[in-house]
Design a protein around this motif. Sequence first.
Motif, PDB file in Angstrom:
ATOM      1  N   THR A 194       0.942  -1.168   0.135  1.00  0.00           N
ATOM      2  CA  THR A 194       0.062   0.022  -0.060  1.00  0.00           C
ATOM      3  C   THR A 194       0.775   1.230   0.039  1.00  0.00           C
ATOM      4  O   THR A 194       0.319   2.541  -0.084  1.00  0.00           O
ATOM      5  CB  THR A 194      -0.895   0.169   1.212  1.00  0.00           C
ATOM      6  N   ILE A 195       2.137   0.841   0.044  1.00  0.00           N
ATOM      7  CA  ILE A 195       3.008   2.218   0.084  1.00  0.00           C
ATOM      8  C   ILE A 195       4.438   1.733  -0.430  1.00  0.00           C
ATOM      9  O   ILE A 195       4.763   0.516  -0.155  1.00  0.00           O
ATOM     10  CB  ILE A 195       3.194   2.842   1.398  1.00  0.00           C
ATOM     11  N   PHE A 196       5.220   2.360  -1.282  1.00  0.00           N
ATOM     12  CA  PHE A 196       6.653   2.299  -1.761  1.00  0.00           C
ATOM     13  C   PHE A 196       7.500   2.959  -0.830  1.00  0.00           C
ATOM     14  O   PHE A 196       7.263   4.331  -0.605  1.00  0.00           O
ATOM     15  CB  PHE A 196       6.697   2.366  -3.214  1.00  0.00           C
ATOM     16  N   MET A 197       8.830   2.541  -0.876  1.00  0.00           N
ATOM     17  CA  MET A 197       9.675   3.281  -0.032  1.00  0.00           C
ATOM     18  C   MET A 197      10.685   4.518  -0.962  1.00  0.00           C
ATOM     19  O   MET A 197      10.775   5.377  -0.431  1.00  0.00           O
ATOM     20  CB  MET A 197      11.021   2.533   0.630  1.00  0.00           C
ATOM     21  N   GLY A 198      10.410   3.976  -2.061  1.00  0.00           N
ATOM     22  CA  GLY A 198      11.093   5.190  -3.092  1.00  0.00           C
ATOM     23  C   GLY A 198      12.376   5.225  -3.099  1.00  0.00           C
ATOM     24  O   GLY A 198      13.123   4.544  -2.227  1.00  0.00           O
ATOM     25  N   ASP A 199      13.110   5.944  -3.796  1.00  0.00           N
ATOM     26  CA  ASP A 199      14.468   6.252  -3.718  1.00  0.00           C
ATOM     27  C   ASP A 199      14.720   7.015  -2.330  1.00  0.00           C
ATOM     28  O   ASP A 199      15.936   6.959  -1.714  1.00  0.00           O
ATOM     29  CB  ASP A 199      15.033   7.303  -4.902  1.00  0.00           C
ATOM     30  N   THR A 200      13.835   7.737  -1.592  1.00  0.00           N
ATOM     31  CA  THR A 200      14.120   8.228  -0.320  1.00  0.00           C
ATOM     32  C   THR A 200      14.390   7.377   0.697  1.00  0.00           C
ATOM     33  O   THR A 200      15.303   7.468   1.430  1.00  0.00           O
ATOM     34  CB  THR A 200      12.893   9.060   0.085  1.00  0.00           C
ATOM     35  N   GLY A 201      13.810   6.068   0.388  1.00  0.00           N
ATOM     36  CA  GLY A 201      14.107   4.925   1.542  1.00  0.00           C
ATOM     37  C   GLY A 201      15.235   4.138   1.037  1.00  0.00           C
ATOM     38  O   GLY A 201      16.339   3.840   1.771  1.00  0.00           O
ATOM     39  N   SER A 202      15.306   3.540  -0.169  1.00  0.00           N
ATOM     40  CA  SER A 202      16.357   2.946  -0.827  1.00  0.00           C
ATOM     41  C   SER A 202      17.832   3.369  -0.543  1.00  0.00           C
ATOM     42  O   SER A 202      18.818   2.591  -0.064  1.00  0.00           O
ATOM     43  CB  SER A 202      16.124   2.299  -2.002  1.00  0.00           C
ATOM     44  N   LEU A 203      17.902   4.648  -1.048  1.00  0.00           N
ATOM     45  CA  LEU A 203      19.204   5.293  -0.993  1.00  0.00           C
ATOM     46  C   LEU A 203      19.515   5.444   0.402  1.00  0.00           C
ATOM     47  O   LEU A 203      20.770   5.422   0.754  1.00  0.00           O
ATOM     48  CB  LEU A 203      19.214   6.465  -1.870  1.00  0.00           C
ATOM     49  N   SER A 204      18.902   5.914   1.270  1.00  0.00           N
ATOM     50  CA  SER A 204      19.243   6.161   2.807  1.00  0.00           C
ATOM     51  C   SER A 204      19.544   5.038   3.339  1.00  0.00           C
ATOM     52  O   SER A 204      20.526   4.957   4.031  1.00  0.00           O
ATOM     53  CB  SER A 204      17.953   6.917   3.238  1.00  0.00           C
ATOM     54  N   LEU A 205      18.570   4.081   3.203  1.00  0.00           N
ATOM     55  CA  LEU A 205      19.060   2.837   3.982  1.00  0.00           C
ATOM     56  C   LEU A 205      20.426   2.082   3.446  1.00  0.00           C
ATOM     57  O   LEU A 205      21.161   1.655   4.140  1.00  0.00           O
ATOM     58  CB  LEU A 205      17.871   1.849   3.568  1.00  0.00           C
ATOM     59  N   GLY A 206      20.458   2.174   2.053  1.00  0.00           N
ATOM     60  CA  GLY A 206      21.633   1.640   1.367  1.00  0.00           C
ATOM     61  C   GLY A 206      22.780   2.265   1.964  1.00  0.00           C
ATOM     62  O   GLY A 206      24.017   1.922   2.359  1.00  0.00           O
ATOM     63  N   GLY A 207      22.941   3.577   2.017  1.00  0.00           N
ATOM     64  CA  GLY A 207      24.243   4.400   2.403  1.00  0.00           C
ATOM     65  C   GLY A 207      24.208   4.471   3.906  1.00  0.00           C
ATOM     66  O   GLY A 207      25.490   4.322   4.373  1.00  0.00           O
ATOM     67  N   ALA A 208      23.143   4.289   4.605  1.00  0.00           N
ATOM     68  CA  ALA A 208      23.344   4.083   6.188  1.00  0.00           C
ATOM     69  C   ALA A 208      24.083   2.772   6.486  1.00  0.00           C
ATOM     70  O   ALA A 208      24.820   2.615   7.460  1.00  0.00           O
ATOM     71  CB  ALA A 208      21.942   4.083   6.894  1.00  0.00           C
ATOM     72  N   LEU A 209      23.551   1.508   5.939  1.00  0.00           N
ATOM     73  CA  LEU A 209      24.392   0.522   6.004  1.00  0.00           C
ATOM     74  C   LEU A 209      25.731   0.378   5.838  1.00  0.00           C
ATOM     75  O   LEU A 209      26.483  -0.216   6.242  1.00  0.00           O
ATOM     76  CB  LEU A 209      23.481  -0.648   4.990  1.00  0.00           C
TER      77      LEU A 209
END
Length: 362
Positions: free
Chosen positions: A264-279
């Motif tokens: 019902t919701i996508f993370m988008g690049d807002t989520g994928s780029l931030s999580l990958g960078g944080a990891l």
Amino acid sequence: MFYYFLYPLREQWFVFNIFKYITFRSVGASITAFLVCLILGPAVTRWLKTLSAIGSTEREHASQIHVLYKDKKSVPTMGGILIIIGIVCASLLWGNLSSRLLLISVATLIWFGMIGFIDDYLKVKRKSSRGLRSMGKLAGQVAWGAALGWYLYHDPEFYGVLYVPFLKDAVIYLGIFYIPFVILVLAGSSNALNLTDGLDGLAIGCLMFAAGAFSIISYASGHVVFADYLHIPYFAESGELTVFCSAMVGAGAGFLWYNAYPATIFMGDTGSLSLGGALGAVAVCIKKELVLLIVGGIFVWEALSVMIQVASFKLRGKRVFLMSPFHHHLQLKGWPESKVTIRFWIIAFVLALIGLSTLKIR
């Protein structure tokens, strides 16, 4: 924050002494991040729909899978905002804010999140899959990676050293090349997770296993007794990254509640780029950059599948996969979306266990 306000009260009541322990605060951070995402999820989803933050599910040169996404054209994107809020709130509430490594990880999450937000915003505004130019995204990633690499390179505790897993006392001295290496780790992990984010629950589920593994590794690296027993580098402040990684797991679980198939919701690049960078930042801060290749093996393979596909087509005029990233190849082979996702989760779990084994096998 709780560490500063509640732990000092142990003199009045011994119960508050529990806030001293990273394990307790990590559990608290995970639950807090989960509840923040779970509670705010419906409101954020409605808000994004109000803003018409509906990203295009169509991609150039990928018409063969457009039919698979016909039911997702009304699902809002930019849900990474929800994940970032959950992680930041939990980290600030339960973490020891005197830990610079914790602050570095939080700052990295926010910085890469802003890059992803700009990309998502432009996609929504233009009503297309074209957002921020590739060079623009890369420039933002390189800038932060260079700043972090420069800072750590001049720190005597880090100083351009790369530890090799599975080999006792195997150390590679990178010298000044440590700075571009950090850039590569952050940009690579960020973009790799971004490429993995193509199916409901796929990226966030794999991220939870990776973050869970790094929470344990961070704790061992920041515990002098465990680090000495396991013969791994000891970093006094890295224990607080256990809180941060636990918050990532909790936020991931809360977001998965709404992102699981059918999302019902996508993370988008807002989520994928931030999580990958944080990891990637966590891996750099605890000197486990090469372990990230194992723990994040799903992300690595997804990125490699794209590079193999592009290289093969340019050099041979032929494609290796039906489509890249690899999860789309499996879709075109007839695998249901949920089957691809769950099997990738299983592999991510096994890779997380292998990554943890590097603590002892050497």
